[in-house]
Design an enzyme around this catalytic site. Structure first.
Site, PDB file in Angstrom:
ATOM      1  N   HIS A 184       9.727  39.798   9.192  1.00  0.00           N
ATOM      2  CA  HIS A 184       9.719  41.155   9.739  1.00  0.00           C
ATOM      3  C   HIS A 184       9.530  41.138  11.233  1.00  0.00           C
ATOM      4  O   HIS A 184       9.845  42.089  11.914  1.00  0.00           O
ATOM      5  CB  HIS A 184       8.580  41.958   9.117  1.00  0.00           C
ATOM      6  CG  HIS A 184       8.722  42.132   7.645  1.00  0.00           C
ATOM      7  ND1 HIS A 184       7.645  42.267   6.810  1.00  0.00           N
ATOM      8  CD2 HIS A 184       9.808  42.177   6.845  1.00  0.00           C
ATOM      9  CE1 HIS A 184       8.055  42.399   5.568  1.00  0.00           C
ATOM     10  NE2 HIS A 184       9.360  42.340   5.557  1.00  0.00           N
TER      11      HIS A 184
ATOM     12  N   SER B 215       4.800  43.949  10.062  1.00  0.00           N
ATOM     13  CA  SER B 215       4.303  42.641  10.508  1.00  0.00           C
ATOM     14  C   SER B 215       3.183  42.793  11.525  1.00  0.00           C
ATOM     15  O   SER B 215       2.339  41.913  11.665  1.00  0.00           O
ATOM     16  CB  SER B 215       5.436  41.827  11.128  1.00  0.00           C
ATOM     17  OG  SER B 215       6.277  41.302  10.157  1.00  0.00           O
TER      18      SER B 215
ATOM     19  N   ASN C 229       9.982  46.693   6.182  1.00  0.00           N
ATOM     20  CA  ASN C 229      10.388  47.725   7.137  1.00  0.00           C
ATOM     21  C   ASN C 229      11.623  48.484   6.684  1.00  0.00           C
ATOM     22  O   ASN C 229      12.428  48.920   7.508  1.00  0.00           O
ATOM     23  CB  ASN C 229      10.649  47.089   8.506  1.00  0.00           C
ATOM     24  CG  ASN C 229       9.421  46.395   9.059  1.00  0.00           C
ATOM     25  OD1 ASN C 229       8.303  46.835   8.843  1.00  0.00           O
ATOM     26  ND2 ASN C 229       9.629  45.292   9.757  1.00  0.00           N
TER      27      ASN C 229
ATOM     28  N   ASP D 139       4.102  32.969   9.684  1.00  0.00           N
ATOM     29  CA  ASP D 139       5.000  33.905  10.345  1.00  0.00           C
ATOM     30  C   ASP D 139       6.276  33.162  10.680  1.00  0.00           C
ATOM     31  O   ASP D 139       6.412  31.959  10.461  1.00  0.00           O
ATOM     32  CB  ASP D 139       4.332  34.440  11.623  1.00  0.00           C
ATOM     33  CG  ASP D 139       4.846  35.809  12.032  1.00  0.00           C
ATOM     34  OD1 ASP D 139       6.027  36.073  11.763  1.00  0.00           O
ATOM     35  OD2 ASP D 139       4.086  36.593  12.607  1.00  0.00           O
TER      36      ASP D 139
END
Length: 877
Positions: A44, A217, A138, A12
């Protein structure tokens, strides 16, 4: 998880490995040094959700590893919001050996070819058997699933809300290049509560130590957790088997096609009791080129796998477009531990409408066995080949990035390559085109306002046709900090565009291709910022002046841009920035507003506070100013935003001089003017009051330590949230409401350390889509110096303005009472209020030193009330 030791790796943009949710699980560190490559992928989000745990931006450039048997192996692969491909690739390689399930909550744009990240997902899955669970993105538009989620081997996750409705932002298929089905599955990704990062800046506060965030996410970790459960249940299964078991057990959402949701929403309860799956996961027939009179039927094999201990007979049927898809069999028997096959045919020949055709192959069996497999084919609409010939400034092939925007629809078609000629197939229609062509030390942007595609067409994009960009300003000691040229397409329901940006402008070239006619709905822009550059320190810090310039071309792009800016063309603003937070820098962003839906770009020139600056502005269009307090704790990292103030658009006249103040006390709730501070939308009340507007009248917000919003109806608590932004569901009928909002902040802030407001008003549901609620507030504007300090030990008169939101039912002020405190609110004294209506004065007695706190109660002519309390409103000395 049942404690058997399945590890989930999380890659991440950052993880808070110190959060209590990770206690006892993080037992080792693995260092990693990234390559200095171009940032081109965007995380994200910085949180991992639900079943897995929380995360956030913290562990700067290191992977957090785990010992065997731990639940989480955490890899931080982004030093900021933007991620280097080399870092992500190294993280993937590390994670594939650390865990059988890998969650990746980041991604970037996809192209028709297989990029290095997609290749890595496929190769690492094959080599190590790790299942990569990856956020879809997104973007919320068709063909927007990002890389590496676009990889064949990835289990790509879209987002739904708590009622299984597909989230507006969730990226959709088909996959770029081959029209394959992506995403593969969906999971909850709207308003997900996750652990807060120690230094995180995203998400809305929830319970102590947690935030709420939406995005794919947040959806991906739900699926990663489900995949960990499947891995425990079937430890010998391959990544593909685990992926397709999850897909086959998913619950489709009615009314959403397969390119929105893949197989449907993950269903953990079903997947743990069902062992039947389809090896292929989904059945993609690709694209059948227009025209369709000679289309041949396409046959795909479907392989059912039974991981159970008894044979299963499945009944088969098709749902969806049964005119296009047919089944070879209506049932199959799958032996225990074995497979059985059948075929599905897609026939796009003959009569019928063109476009994407989708459906589901539904298999049902004994008990509640149900396996649904998405199917899709693109029966191409009338389309033609568009050949793009790119020529660099040296006359040879050059690296380039070209996009074609389908006008009226907003769909993008992208080409990224270094080939001299590229071919892209486009539906018949009208397009906007822009292209960047990259040289060794320069870049060229070409734009065509309208390209008509009604047959095969060739577009020649020759960088040699572009001309340079050059601006000069009156002061000889001014240096450019930003030069940008933009191309914009504006329609009734969207705005789109692109630009080219440079520090100096000397290394960029721009030009228009295609017919040189004015095109309605197209605009070109030039924006620039100049200031004084300190050659010794190599910084613009503390520049005593700045130039903010913006120019507009209607209907055509620029063929180069050369302008000598004259002083007579500019407006002058004498800008004063007061000091508030200790050690903070001040930075003003002057955003150009040249027209509705036209994106803009700017840069700030910071100064130590307090500061004064002469600002010169071009006068074409309006300006949207923002002022930030920044703190630079890490000299290698970006500055941290402490507070922000903003105002409505401002228009200036050439030749005139204006004065403006920023960051002046008192910092308190600001709702005056044209702002959506508190709204009723149907049966939902939304509160987003800027709690730290300044004494000049600018709206503003701040970093806070605590925040609270609460709403009462007829004296009963409707809801309470630990956030300055809140939404409350309310009854439809007319009711008496009390809205309370408050926040606290500590060091480095010196003033307005506690701010609270309460408003009472009546409200009921109406036919209007959106209603601004009748709120007022009290703005205090004391005379303070550049450090926000007032004169000590004397009677002190404070100008006061009672403000209300434009377009609301709030009325002019009827009554106003004010109290003040010199001991941080422990005791209060009445202040003398003078005047009538909205413009008042308040008289207090300042102490010899310290701070003065203020609180006020106001009632408007309609009976709506407002109460405002500010501790440490201004300093005295």
């Amino acid at each position: 998880l049942d404690g058997t030791g399945v590890t989930v790796a999380i890659l991440d943009s950052g993880i808070d490995a110190t959060h209590p949710d990770f206690a006892g699980k993080i037992v080792a560190n693995q260092n990693f040094t990234p390559d200095p490559t171009t940032d081109d992928l965007v995380g994200h989000g910085t949180h991992v959700a639900s079943i897995i745990a929380g995360s956030g931006a913290k562990s700067g450039g290191k992977y957090r590893g785990v010992a065997p048997g731990a639940k989480l192996a955490i890899g931080k692969v982004c030093s900021t919001e933007f991620c280097e491909e080399s870092s992500i690739l190294a993280g993937m390689q590390w994670a594939a050996t650390a865990a059988p399930v890998i969650n990746i909550s980041l991604g970037g744009g996809d192209a028709p070819s297989i990029d290095p990240l997609e290749q890595a997902v496929n190769d690492l899955t094959a080599a190590h058997g790790a299942l990569f669970v990856i956020a879809a993105g997104n973007s919320g538009s068709p063909a927007s699933v990002g890389s590496p989620g676009s990889a064949d081997a990835a289990l790509t996750v879209g987002a739904v809300d708590d009622e299984d409705r597909l989230a507006d932002f969730s990226s959709r298929g088909p996959r770029v290049g081959d029209d394959a089905i992506k995403p593969d599955i969906t999971a909850p990704g709207v308003d997900i509560v996750a652990a807060a990062a120690a230094n995180g800046q995203i998400g809305s506060p929830a319970a102590e130590g947690y935030v709420t965030l939406s995005g794919t996410s947040m959806a991906a970790p739900h699926v990663a957790g489900a995949a960990a459960i499947v891995t425990q249940q079937h430890p010998g299964w391959s990544a593909q088997q685990r992926k397709t078991l999850l897909m086959g057990a998913a619950q489709p959402t009615e009314g959403v096609d397969v390119f929105g949701q893949g197989a449907g929403r993950v269903d953990v309860a079903r997947v743990v009791r069902q062992a039947v799956s389809v090896d292929e996961g989904s059945i993609s027939f690709g694209r059948q080129l227009w025209p369709h009179t000679d289309d041949a039927p396409i046959i795909r094999t479907v392989t059912y796998r039974n991981g159970g201990t008894a044979p299963v007979t499945l009944s088969l049927s098709l749902a969806g477009d049964t005119d296009t898809f047919t089944l070879a069999a209506t049932s199959v028997t799958v032996p225990a531990g074995g497979t059985a096959t059948t075929t599905v045919t897609a026939d796009t020949s003959g009569a019928g409408t063109d476009g994407v055709k989708t459906g589901r192959l539904v298999a049902t069996g004994p008990g509640d066995i149900r396996v649904e497999t998405p199917v899709a084919v693109n029966r191409e609409v009338e389309s033609y080949d568009v050949t793009l010939v790119h020529v660099g400034r040296d006359g040879g092939p050059a690296a380039h990035a070209t996009s074609l925007l389908e006008l009226g629809l907003g769909t993008y078609y992208d080409v990224f390559s270094s080939e001299a000629s590229d071919k892209v197939r486009l539906p018949k229609g009208e397009y906007g085109l822009y292209s960047w062509i990259f040289g060794a030390a320069d870049a060229t942007m070409l734009a065509q306002p309208k390209l008509v595609v009604d047959g095969p067409v060739t577009v020649r994009l020759d960088a040699r046709r572009a001309k340079p960009v050059h601006l000069t300003v009156p002061r000889k000691d001014a240096t450019s900090a930003l030069v940008a040229v933009g191309a914009h397409w504006v329609a009734d329901d969207y705005g789109a565009g692109a630009g080219i940006v440079s520090d100096t402008g000397d290394d960029i070239f721009v030009g228009q291709v295609g017919p040189h006619v004015r095109q309605a709905g197209f605009f070109g822009t030039v924006e620039a910022v100049f200031a004084k550059f300190d050659e010794t320190a190599e910084t613009f810090l503390d520049s005593p002046f700045s130039y903010s310039l913006a120019y507009l071309s209607t209907g055509a792009f620029y063929n180069g841009f050369t302008k000598r800016v004259r002083a007579s063309e500019l407006a002058t603003v004498k800008s004063r920035w007061a000091r508030e937070a200790d050690g903070a820098l001040g930075a003003k962003l002057n955003w150009p507003n040249l027209g509705p839906e036209l994106a803009s770009i700017t840069t700030s020139i910071p100064s130590r506070l307090p500061a004064e600056r002469t600002e010169w502005f071009s006068t074409e269009g309006a300006w949207s100013p923002w002022f930030e307090q920044l703190r630079q704790d890490d000299p290698e990292g970006p500055p941290e935003s402490l507070s922000i103030a903003f105002s409505p658009d401002r228009r200036y006249q050439a030749g005139r001089t204006y004065s403006e103040d920023w960051n002046r006390a008192v910092f308190a709730p600001a709702i005056g003017g044209d702002i959506d501070a508190a709204l009723r939308i149907g049966n939902v009340i939304v509160a987003v009051v800027p709690l730290f507007g300044d004494g000049v009248g600018n709206w503003g917000d701040s970093r806070t330590e605590t925040a609270r919003s609460a709403l009462y109806a007829n004296g009963k608590l409707i809801g309470e949230q630990p956030s300055a932004y809140a939404e409350f569901e309310v009854p439809a009928g007319n009711a008496e409401y009390r809205l309370e909002q408050s926040a606290t902040r500590g060091a480095p802030f010196r003033l307005s350390t506690s701010v609270s407001s309460a408003w009472t008003f009546r409200s009921a549901a109406t036919d209007a889509e959106l209603v601004r609620l009748p709120l007022s507030t009290v703005r205090f504007s004391p005379t303070v110096d550049a450090n926000n300090v007032a004169a000590a030990g004397r009677d002190f008169v404070i100008p006061v303005t009672v403000e209300r939101t434009t377009g609301s039912a709030a009325k002019p002020n009827r009554t106003l009472t004010v109290e003040y405190s010199i001991d941080d609110g422990r005791t209060w004294r009445p202040a003398t209020v003078g005047g009538t209506g909205d413009e008042r004065t308040v008289q207090v007695i300042n102490p010899a030193s310290g701070f003065v706190s203020l609180r006020a109660n106001a009632t408007d002519a309609a009976g709506n009330t407002a109460a405002v309390t500010v501790l440490r409103a201004y300093a005295v000395g």
